[in-house]
Design a protein around this motif. Structure first.
Motif, mmCIF file in Angstrom:
data_model
loop_
_atom_site.group_PDB
_atom_site.id
_atom_site.type_symbol
_atom_site.label_atom_id
_atom_site.label_comp_id
_atom_site.label_asym_id
_atom_site.label_seq_id
_atom_site.Cartn_x
_atom_site.Cartn_y
_atom_site.Cartn_z
ATOM 1 N N THR A 173 -2.035 1.747 -0.333
ATOM 2 C CA THR A 173 -1.043 2.411 0.520
ATOM 3 C C THR A 173 -1.616 2.666 1.902
ATOM 4 O O THR A 173 -0.948 2.420 2.918
ATOM 5 N N ASP A 174 -2.848 3.142 1.971
ATOM 6 C CA ASP A 174 -3.516 3.396 3.253
ATOM 7 C C ASP A 174 -3.638 2.108 4.059
ATOM 8 O O ASP A 174 -3.375 2.093 5.269
ATOM 9 N N THR A 179 0.012 1.047 5.333
ATOM 10 C CA THR A 179 0.568 1.830 6.439
ATOM 11 C C THR A 179 -0.207 1.576 7.725
ATOM 12 O O THR A 179 0.381 1.510 8.812
ATOM 13 N N ASP A 180 -1.514 1.411 7.620
ATOM 14 C CA ASP A 180 -2.302 1.079 8.802
ATOM 15 C C ASP A 180 -1.901 -0.280 9.353
ATOM 16 O O ASP A 180 -1.768 -0.459 10.577
ATOM 17 N N ARG A 224 1.463 -0.025 11.212
ATOM 18 C CA ARG A 224 1.308 0.585 12.537
ATOM 19 C C ARG A 224 0.728 -0.413 13.534
ATOM 20 O O ARG A 224 1.166 -0.477 14.691
ATOM 21 N N ALA A 251 7.962 -0.171 11.138
ATOM 22 C CA ALA A 251 8.174 1.043 10.346
ATOM 23 C C ALA A 251 8.911 0.675 9.060
ATOM 24 O O ALA A 251 9.986 0.086 9.105
ATOM 25 N N PHE A 266 8.973 4.271 2.696
ATOM 26 C CA PHE A 266 8.150 4.409 1.498
ATOM 27 C C PHE A 266 8.843 5.388 0.557
ATOM 28 O O PHE A 266 9.017 6.565 0.875
ATOM 29 N N TYR A 314 1.287 8.550 6.541
ATOM 30 C CA TYR A 314 2.635 8.018 6.759
ATOM 31 C C TYR A 314 3.073 8.121 8.225
ATOM 32 O O TYR A 314 4.263 8.045 8.516
ATOM 33 N N GLN A 372 6.008 6.033 9.889
ATOM 34 C CA GLN A 372 6.802 5.459 8.801
ATOM 35 C C GLN A 372 7.876 6.462 8.365
ATOM 36 O O GLN A 372 7.929 7.588 8.847
ATOM 37 N N GLN A 406 8.638 12.654 8.657
ATOM 38 C CA GLN A 406 8.804 11.314 8.072
ATOM 39 C C GLN A 406 9.953 11.243 7.060
ATOM 40 O O GLN A 406 10.413 10.151 6.720
ATOM 41 N N ASP A 438 3.846 -0.632 -2.773
ATOM 42 C CA ASP A 438 2.690 -0.332 -1.923
ATOM 43 C C ASP A 438 1.468 0.098 -2.711
ATOM 44 O O ASP A 438 0.348 0.044 -2.194
ATOM 45 N N GLN A 496 0.451 -6.016 0.985
ATOM 46 C CA GLN A 496 -0.015 -6.225 2.360
ATOM 47 C C GLN A 496 -0.263 -7.706 2.675
ATOM 48 O O GLN A 496 0.220 -8.202 3.703
#
Length: 378
Positions: free
Chosen positions: A199-200, A203-204, A207, A212, A215, A238, A241, A277, A342, A348
């Protein structure tokens, strides 16, 4: 007596369902052109629309018993199957009209089709005259669409006994139909994963791509992340997002007696920890929710948010095969809500492949906040 009835209903449900159908994709390298312009996106879109329309037409020639056998079911809801087919034809016709707008730039797969009836007629004989340039694509495309159609019709055949994303249960629900042509919404479910995990990374990545996504988080997993760190860490996770809810845990909300508490607890957690968010959307696990749940949903100011393009990145497909499946369905439906997971490692790299292969195609990505607060149908 009530317990016995519930057990009997469960056994009957198992009796009409067979094993799930295998996950399928289409190798996009079989298509002989890159999607490096809006016009070439339209060429591939017209081809996939006609290929699927042929498969849809062929399925209508089966009687009820033959269709049930093909779908691996002992009995089917033929009325629901016909309704889903009718909606598919409507979307195919609308999509083909949109895809024809670039025919002056490239006339491939531009047939004199001016009505849905003519689309049906053209679809019936489509594979006979595609030309040698596309011969490597035509049969694999046909096979993909046969299996993809079976996925969708199987879900329709089980309605209303088993709800799913193939049918809205009220006008307040949304499923991607309200998007404009060439517009797609990225959504992610089943998270968040453990700190520092997928997930990290995702989201990175979003960005960095200036995108966007929405989630849909599970309340128990969000609490685990909260307990492991500060609320500021969640807001950083987040940042940029949107966050909706998927319930307290990943289970069907159709028969679960605690489904209302599941939504309340999850909603309260997101609103408290991620007020900037938060979007008031609920993504039901497996698409399963209660037909009589609309009053409660409205009281919580929540709307069901379904999907119509499933990446199926939670099974046997590789990340690239998952992305290729998504791209084929983007070409077919020309707009929609895409679902990835995610908390799993394929999302990803699949998204990265998808973005690289559609960068010049003329598609757009719907803003998650605009979608989250838009009225259905607007």
């Amino acid at each position: 007596m009530r317990i016995a009835s519930a057990l009997l209903a469960g056994l009957l449900s198992l009796a009409v369902q067979a094993a799930p159908l295998p996950q399928v994709s289409l190798d996009r390298s079989l298509w002989p052109e890159q999607l490096d312009s809006p016009a070439l996106f339209d060429v591939a879109s017209r081809a996939e629309i006609l290929s699927f329309a042929q498969v849809l037409h062929e399925s209508e020639l089966l009687d009820e018993a033959a269709l049930a056998t093909r779908l691996g079911l002992r009995q089917i809801n033929l009325q629901k199957v016909r309704l889903v087919r009718a909606r598919m034809w409507q979307r195919l016709w609308q999509g083909y009209q949109q895809a024809q707008r670039s025919c002056e730039q490239d006339a491939s797969f531009c047939y004199p089709v001016t009505s849905m009836a003519e689309l049906r007629t053209q679809a019936a004989t489509f594979a006979a005259d595609v030309g040698t340039f596309y011969t490597g694509w035509i049969e694999p495309s046909h096979q993909f669409h046969v299996q993809y159609l079976d996925e969708q019709l199987r879900k329709a055949a089980l309605l209303p006994q088993t709800s799913s994303e193939v049918e809205r249960l009220s006008a307040r629900e949304r499923n991607g139909d309200e998007l404009n042509d060439r517009m797609f919404l990225l959504t992610f479910v089943g998270g968040p994963g453990p700190e520092g995990g997928t997930t990290d990374q995702l989201t990175d990545y979003l960005r960095r791509q200036k995108l966007a996504g929405t989630f849909f988080v599970l309340g128990n997993r969000l609490q685990q992340r909260r307990d492991a760190g500060a609320a500021t860490a969640l807001r950083q996770l987040y940042g940029g997002q949107c966050v909706g809810i998927q319930g307290w845990e990943y289970r069907s909300h159709a028969q679960w007696t605690g489904w209302q508490d599941s939504l309340r607890r999850s909603q309260a957690g997101v609103q408290a920890d991620l007020p900037q968010q938060y979007v008031p959307l609920f993504r039901p696990p497996y698409g399963q929710r209660r037909a009589d749940g609309e009053t409660f949903m409205a009281s919580q100011q929540l709307r069901v948010s379904l999907w119509d393009i499933d990446a199926q990145d939670d099974g046997a497909l590789t990340a690239q095969a998952s992305a290729q499946r998504v791209l084929t369905l983007m070409l077919l439906w020309r707009k929609g809500v895409i679902q990835f997971h995610d908390g799993l490692p394929k999302a990803q790299p699949a998204l990265d492949w998808l973005l690289r292969n559609t960068a010049q195609s003329g598609i757009g990505w719907e803003g998650c906040r605009e979608y989250g607060y838009r009225e259905p149908g607007v």
